[in-house]
Motif scaffolding. Structure first.
Motif, PDB file in Angstrom:
ATOM      1  N   ASN A 215       0.781  -1.230   0.000  1.00 11.82           N
ATOM      2  CA  ASN A 215       0.000   0.000   0.000  1.00 11.82           C
ATOM      3  C   ASN A 215       0.821   1.293   0.000  1.00 11.82           C
ATOM      4  O   ASN A 215       0.484   2.246  -0.685  1.00 11.82           O
ATOM      5  CB  ASN A 215      -0.924   0.016   1.216  1.00 11.82           C
ATOM      6  N   PHE A 216       1.850   1.314   0.783  1.00  9.37           N
ATOM      7  CA  PHE A 216       2.645   2.544   0.931  1.00  9.37           C
ATOM      8  C   PHE A 216       4.064   2.160   1.341  1.00  9.37           C
ATOM      9  O   PHE A 216       4.286   1.048   1.837  1.00  9.37           O
ATOM     10  CB  PHE A 216       2.013   3.487   1.970  1.00  9.37           C
ATOM     11  N   PRO A 217       5.027   3.068   1.170  1.00  9.11           N
ATOM     12  CA  PRO A 217       6.408   2.739   1.566  1.00  9.11           C
ATOM     13  C   PRO A 217       6.516   2.611   3.087  1.00  9.11           C
ATOM     14  O   PRO A 217       5.903   3.376   3.826  1.00  9.11           O
ATOM     15  CB  PRO A 217       7.228   3.943   1.080  1.00  9.11           C
ATOM     16  N   ILE A 218       7.283   1.632   3.508  1.00 11.29           N
ATOM     17  CA  ILE A 218       7.607   1.465   4.929  1.00 11.29           C
ATOM     18  C   ILE A 218       9.071   1.853   5.072  1.00 11.29           C
ATOM     19  O   ILE A 218       9.937   1.285   4.396  1.00 11.29           O
ATOM     20  CB  ILE A 218       7.413   0.003   5.368  1.00 11.29           C
ATOM     21  N   VAL A 219       9.335   2.859   5.898  1.00 11.38           N
ATOM     22  CA  VAL A 219      10.720   3.332   6.042  1.00 11.38           C
ATOM     23  C   VAL A 219      11.037   3.517   7.521  1.00 11.38           C
ATOM     24  O   VAL A 219      10.151   3.411   8.377  1.00 11.38           O
ATOM     25  CB  VAL A 219      10.945   4.665   5.291  1.00 11.38           C
ATOM     26  N   PHE A 220      12.306   3.814   7.776  1.00 14.75           N
ATOM     27  CA  PHE A 220      12.736   4.085   9.143  1.00 14.75           C
ATOM     28  C   PHE A 220      13.088   5.564   9.243  1.00 14.75           C
ATOM     29  O   PHE A 220      13.699   6.130   8.336  1.00 14.75           O
ATOM     30  CB  PHE A 220      13.946   3.224   9.497  1.00 14.75           C
ATOM     31  N   VAL A 221      12.670   6.193  10.337  1.00 15.97           N
ATOM     32  CA  VAL A 221      12.988   7.619  10.555  1.00 15.97           C
ATOM     33  C   VAL A 221      13.460   7.788  11.996  1.00 15.97           C
ATOM     34  O   VAL A 221      13.193   6.941  12.851  1.00 15.97           O
ATOM     35  CB  VAL A 221      11.767   8.539  10.313  1.00 15.97           C
ATOM     36  N   LYS A 222      14.141   8.914  12.230  1.00 17.26           N
ATOM     37  CA  LYS A 222      14.575   9.197  13.604  1.00 17.26           C
ATOM     38  C   LYS A 222      13.526  10.060  14.290  1.00 17.26           C
ATOM     39  O   LYS A 222      13.013  10.997  13.688  1.00 17.26           O
ATOM     40  CB  LYS A 222      15.900   9.954  13.588  1.00 17.26           C
ATOM     41  N   GLN A 223      13.262   9.779  15.545  1.00 14.43           N
ATOM     42  CA  GLN A 223      12.352  10.634  16.305  1.00 14.43           C
ATOM     43  C   GLN A 223      13.064  11.927  16.662  1.00 14.43           C
ATOM     44  O   GLN A 223      14.224  11.906  17.079  1.00 14.43           O
ATOM     45  CB  GLN A 223      11.912   9.908  17.579  1.00 14.43           C
ATOM     46  N   GLN A 224      12.372  13.028  16.488  1.00 20.72           N
ATOM     47  CA  GLN A 224      12.996  14.338  16.716  1.00 20.72           C
ATOM     48  C   GLN A 224      13.490  14.501  18.157  1.00 20.72           C
ATOM     49  O   GLN A 224      14.510  15.126  18.397  1.00 20.72           O
ATOM     50  CB  GLN A 224      12.007  15.473  16.380  1.00 20.72           C
ATOM     51  N   GLU A 225      12.770  13.945  19.114  1.00 24.07           N
ATOM     52  CA  GLU A 225      13.100  14.168  20.522  1.00 24.07           C
ATOM     53  C   GLU A 225      14.288  13.340  20.991  1.00 24.07           C
ATOM     54  O   GLU A 225      15.060  13.780  21.835  1.00 24.07           O
ATOM     55  CB  GLU A 225      11.900  13.787  21.394  1.00 24.07           C
ATOM     56  N   THR A 226      14.401  12.123  20.469  1.00 23.96           N
ATOM     57  CA  THR A 226      15.381  11.188  21.020  1.00 23.96           C
ATOM     58  C   THR A 226      16.429  10.743  20.009  1.00 23.96           C
ATOM     59  O   THR A 226      17.464  10.212  20.387  1.00 23.96           O
ATOM     60  CB  THR A 226      14.678   9.902  21.498  1.00 23.96           C
ATOM     61  N   GLY A 227      16.169  10.965  18.731  1.00 25.03           N
ATOM     62  CA  GLY A 227      17.080  10.474  17.703  1.00 25.03           C
ATOM     63  C   GLY A 227      16.942   8.978  17.470  1.00 25.03           C
ATOM     64  O   GLY A 227      17.610   8.414  16.612  1.00 25.03           O
ATOM     65  N   LYS A 228      16.079   8.314  18.238  1.00 27.86           N
ATOM     66  CA  LYS A 228      15.903   6.859  18.096  1.00 27.86           C
ATOM     67  C   LYS A 228      15.109   6.540  16.826  1.00 27.86           C
ATOM     68  O   LYS A 228      14.181   7.268  16.466  1.00 27.86           O
ATOM     69  CB  LYS A 228      15.136   6.304  19.302  1.00 27.86           C
ATOM     70  N   PHE A 229      15.471   5.422  16.215  1.00 31.89           N
ATOM     71  CA  PHE A 229      14.768   5.021  15.000  1.00 31.89           C
ATOM     72  C   PHE A 229      13.408   4.404  15.311  1.00 31.89           C
ATOM     73  O   PHE A 229      13.253   3.669  16.293  1.00 31.89           O
ATOM     74  CB  PHE A 229      15.599   4.000  14.222  1.00 31.89           C
TER      75      PHE A 229
END
Lengths: 239, 457
Positions: free
Chosen positions: A47-61
């Motif tokens: 349905n849509f792309p699944i990607v990994f991003v960093k959280q702005q608050e913690t930098g955690k993926f």
């Protein structure tokens, strides 16, 4: 749009509240990504792309479903339409959320967005019974959220595994949209296929035992859905 | 430093967590030009806009531009303002060792040494702690072994003298002469103190060097405490007065602290690499810690050795000559660069500052450059990029930070690109606007890194 205001569910304060069901999930229509858990990858991937991003608050993926190409664009859930045969659990759970995941709090706390337009005093499903006990529907939501919490933790462990074995890399995503300048999306990460193929046997075995392969290849296959987003965008007229 | 740590394989998160480390985006020089605490300039680590392609300095000198865009550092780059705002040079989402703005670190050196030691041991280094009593030379004068107090004889092919001021091999064994830099850099004593933070006090993201009566004070923000110190010239103040000056600078927190005046000698060895012995660190020499040159020299020396570790003694002799030639140039250039901080001071009420602007206290090379710069803004040809520890950008920041003006009237035809200059100045303001809102406060970032860590990618 009013800001989300998640508060713990309170049998006194919230005793008369009812929850309406919105089958079009309008609450995410201004969000271009929502969290997606590893167990969902397989079903979501067409349905849509699944990607990994960093959280702005913690930098955690975190792993996310990418639903739009620019900041506030949602091409999948918009204008009352749904361009997907799979609804992520983190979309379905709304207006509820779970808090209290840390080790000190063994009990999960059920929360609700007090600002949600789905809440009212007459229509939809009751949250509490007359005696102040949670309704059957609320109990179901609570079980559902407890399951999400566990699967969210499992997703974090999955991502830690990818990082530990240097399996993530920045994804270069660039489009040419008509006459406009190139659209570049920064901050997206994907599995590095080359690194994946170079893994030593014992790590491959671990991947297999933990059943990570389905998630990894679903994610990689889902990257083709950028084209799908572009196609929807081509026929998409913002309100 | 970033490059070295990362190539050793030390995680930046560990550096922040275990060594009280913070980010350093440059130095702020307060009261160097005028005896006024509101007067300051920055030497940031970002290079000026257009650096290497288009020199903005002549344009900044034009009255309308420096009136409109301010201090040199804030006109040609935005790091000055980021430091003033107490912001960090990166975000929690920026990977380890990558930056939004260029940076180095402040850290607890003992703790960093320990971190590196542990890394080295994990890589298979045999670490022996002992006291070297003397060295045993062969007929050719090469060190064959060192005699240690507890471990006895330790043989080796190559010895690095890291014994600090003691210089056990370079000085005691080889008696390599010391070249004093005192006629250029007067300071010969230091006092240091560790000062606690106030609650919620932000951590300065730059070293603050404040001009004082007979020297200057440093102010360095680690995550756990502040390190402060006063470097002064004993020819220009008494030790008692120095302590008084320092205590006044610290303020109420100086109460109850006891201070020790520590002497030091500015200068360096005539040779750093002799036979099969290389002096790195304080055994090689010492200069006042105004621009953290000691750290850079250690870094450069280690890099050199790791890239050119000789295959045999014949090759070693050639490489050692190269090293000595190169590092003598480095030391000379550093001394000139440190001296540059003093030579345009307008503090006329104290002997220390007046003596510092006398021509005879400057090297011939520096005098030449100052003559040149009177009419020509500094140029890449004025530095030796292979050996200069501080690049042209550093010279520009200090020189124009001190409000120096080159008289370019006879060459004004060279500086007609006003439109392009405006574009650089304007672009710099735009970048500042954009970046300022996205960067975290310095202390907040340090706390976040301690809590969550930085990502490797």
């Amino acid at each position: 749009m009013t800001a989300v205001n998640m508060v713990p569910l309170d049998s006194v304060k919230h005793k008369d509240l009812h929850v309406n069901v919105d089958q079009s999930y309008g609450h995410v229509s201004k969000q271009n990504m929502v969290p997606l858990l590893a167990f969902e990858f397989l079903q979501a991937s067409t349905n849509f792309p699944i990607v990994f991003v960093k959280q702005q608050e913690t930098g955690k993926f975190k792993s996310v479903a990418l639903l739009g190409l620019t900041g506030e664009e949602n091409l999948i859930f918009s204008e009352g339409k749904i361009h997907s045969n799979y609804i992520p659990v983190n979309v379905r759970r709304y207006p509820f959320a779970a808090a209290g995941k840390n080790a000190q709090e063994s009990e999960m706390v059920l929360c609700i967005d007090e600002n949600s337009a789905l809440l009212n005093k007459s229509e939809g499903v009751k949250i509490f019974e007359g005696d102040g006990k949670p309704s059957k529907a609320t109990q179901e939501v609570s079980d559902f959220l407890a399951d999400i919490l566990a699967k969210d933790a499992a997703t974090d462990i999955f991502i830690e595994f990818l990082l530990e074995h240097d399996l993530l890399q920045a994804a270069e995503v660039k489009f040419q949209l008509g006459q406009e300048d190139d659209l570049k999306i920064n901050g997206l990460y994907k599995v590095n296929e080359e690194a994946l193929n170079d893994l030593p046997d014992e790590i491959v075995l671990t991947l297999y035992q933990r059943q990570y392969f389905a998630a990894i290849y679903s994610h990689l296959a889902s990257l083709n859905q950028f084209n799908r987003l572009l196609q929807i965008k081509a026929g998409f007229k913002p309100q | 430093m970033r490059k070295t740590l990362s190539s050793i394989g030390i995680s930046e998160t560990d550096l922040i967590r275990h060594c009280d480390a913070t980010f350093k985006q440059g130095a702020k020089f307060v009261s160097w030009r005028l005896n006024d605490r509101n007067e300051f300039y920055y030497h940031p680590f970002n290079v000026p806009s257009g650096y290497g392609n288009f020199d903005l300095t002549a344009y900044w000198q034009k009255t309308e531009n420096h009136e409109k865009y301010g201090r040199f550092a804030e006109a040609v780059d935005f790091q000055d303002q980021i430091c003033e705002a107490g912001l960090a040079p990166k975000k929690i989402t920026t990977p380890e060792y990558q930056s939004v703005l260029n940076y180095a670190y402040h850290f607890d050196a003992v703790k960093v040494a320990n971190l590196i030691k542990e890394k080295a041991i994990s890589l298979g280094v045999n670490h022996v702690i002992d006291k070297v009593m003397d060295a045993q030379l062969n007929k050719g004068g090469y060190i064959e072994a060192v005699h240690c107090e507890k471990s006895g004889v330790i043989k080796g092919d190559f010895f690095i003298d890291c014994s600090g001021f003691a210089g056990i091999l370079i000085d005691k064994t080889y008696k390599i002469p010391f070249i004093s830099a005192k006629k250029y850099l007067f300071n010969d004593f230091a006092i240091a103190a560790q000062i606690p933070y106030d609650e919620n006090e932000n951590i300065a993201c730059h070293t603050i060097a404040t001009g004082q009566k007979a020297g200057w004070t440093w102010d360095i923000g680690l995550s756990s405490r502040k390190g402060m110190g006063y470097v002064y010239s004993s020819a220009h103040t008494s030790h008692e007065d120095a302590i008084k000056t320092f205590a006044e600078h610290i303020g109420p927190k100086a109460e109850g602290l006891s201070f020790r005046n520590i002497p030091f000698k500015s200068g360096y060895r005539e040779k750093f690499w002799h036979k099969n012995c290389l002096a790195i660190g304080l055994s090689a020499g010492f200069l006042e810690p105004l621009e953290a040159s000691a750290l850079i020299l250690v870094d450069n020396s280690v890099e050199w050795v790791s890239e050119r570790l000789p295959s045999d003694f014949k090759r070693m002799e050639i490489i050692s000559k190269q090293f000595n030639r190169g590092f003598i140039k480095k030391w000379e250039a550093i001394i000139d660069f440190l001296k540059l901080h003093y030579v345009f001071s307008e503090r006329t009420d104290e002997a220390y500052w007046l003596d510092n602007i006398q021509k005879e206290t400057m090297s011939d090379r520096l005098q030449d450059l100052l003559e040149l710069w009177k009419y020509h803004p500094p140029h890449f040809n004025d530095t030796d990029s292979q050996f200069d520890v501080f690049p042209l950008a550093s010279i520009q920041y200090v020189l124009y930070g001190l409000n120096f003006k080159s008289d370019i009237s006879s060459q004004s035809h060279l500086y007609q690109s006003d439109m392009l200059a405006q574009k650089h100045f304007q672009n710099n303001l735009k970048m500042l606007e954009k970046i300022k809102s996205s960067l975290p406060n310095h202390r907040d970032l340090i706390e976040s890194i301690k809590k969550y860590g930085l990502q490797k990618i």
